[in-house]
Design an enzyme around this catalytic site. Sequence first.
Site, PDB file in Angstrom:
ATOM      1  CD  GLU A 185      35.213  21.529 -19.871  1.00  0.00           C
ATOM      2  OE1 GLU A 185      35.656  22.771 -20.511  1.00  0.00           O
ATOM      3  OE2 GLU A 185      35.054  21.668 -18.563  1.00  0.00           O
ATOM      4  CG  ASP A 240      25.211  24.376 -18.669  1.00  0.00           C
ATOM      5  OD1 ASP A 240      24.511  25.364 -18.123  1.00  0.00           O
ATOM      6  OD2 ASP A 240      26.254  24.489 -19.404  1.00  0.00           O
ATOM      7  CG  HIS A 284      33.413  25.391 -21.486  1.00  0.00           C
ATOM      8  ND1 HIS A 284      34.235  25.308 -20.541  1.00  0.00           N
ATOM      9  CD2 HIS A 284      32.484  26.410 -21.388  1.00  0.00           C
ATOM     10  CE1 HIS A 284      33.861  26.258 -19.432  1.00  0.00           C
ATOM     11  NE2 HIS A 284      32.695  26.853 -19.947  1.00  0.00           N
ATOM     12  CG  ASN A 339      38.016  25.293 -21.460  1.00  0.00           C
ATOM     13  OD1 ASN A 339      36.770  25.796 -21.784  1.00  0.00           O
ATOM     14  ND2 ASN A 339      38.188  23.905 -20.896  1.00  0.00           N
TER      15      ASN A 339
END
EC number: 3.5.99.6
Length: 242
Positions: free
Chosen positions: A143, A67, A138, A136
């Site tokens: 996400e 990313d 990811h 979380n």
Amino acid sequence: MNIRIFENEEDLNATGAGLIASLLQTKPRAVLGLATGSSPVGIYKQLINLYQKGLVSFAQASSFNLDEYVGLPVEHQESYRSFMNEQLFHHIDIDLAKTHVPNGQATDLDQECAMYEQRLDDRGPVDLQLLGIGHNGHIGFNEPGNELTGRTHVVDLKEETRKANARFFASIDEVPAQAITMGVGTILKAKQILLIARGEEKAEIIREAFMGPITTQCPASLLQCHPNVVVLLDRAAGRLVK
């Protein structure tokens, strides 16, 4: 899935670096999927050490990063291109022309995503994909949500992700609101996946990801579907794993 828990950071880093080095020794032209953030830094240091000792070469290898932030100049110290140059590429013999990071400054982001995915299709599959995991769940910047995008795409970063990454910036206001990321489907194409997690704050999400149900609300849980996943944890991150 092979989950290993380590009592000290040195052993964890040596094991992770050893897996990558062994791949390069048997397949010099390997395609590496690389990650940023704090989780892989110790492994990159070990790889640099192995290279300096003449035990591994990256000369024929190529790499694709997961990313990149949207809008950060390449030369910005928190861009993921800068991170990779400083943490790994400038210290080994890899050909920089064979290192790929999404262009977060592209004028047409959708086109950049399509081109990045095409380069992966042309050069891949990735032999080993290195991952961290967000608080979380990811992976990359995929996400949690009701559905996930399979291919490389632009994502709006959740506030909790921006807060977690704010420690690298002067303030949360400087953390970009978007990123380009490989999709979960792209990640799962890798022949082998190596996920690293450290620290007490990752213990709950590790349990949820690898001992809970497979759900898009925890993107990392989809790794349970992959046939060749290695998870390296320190004792704190692995305290809830049975």
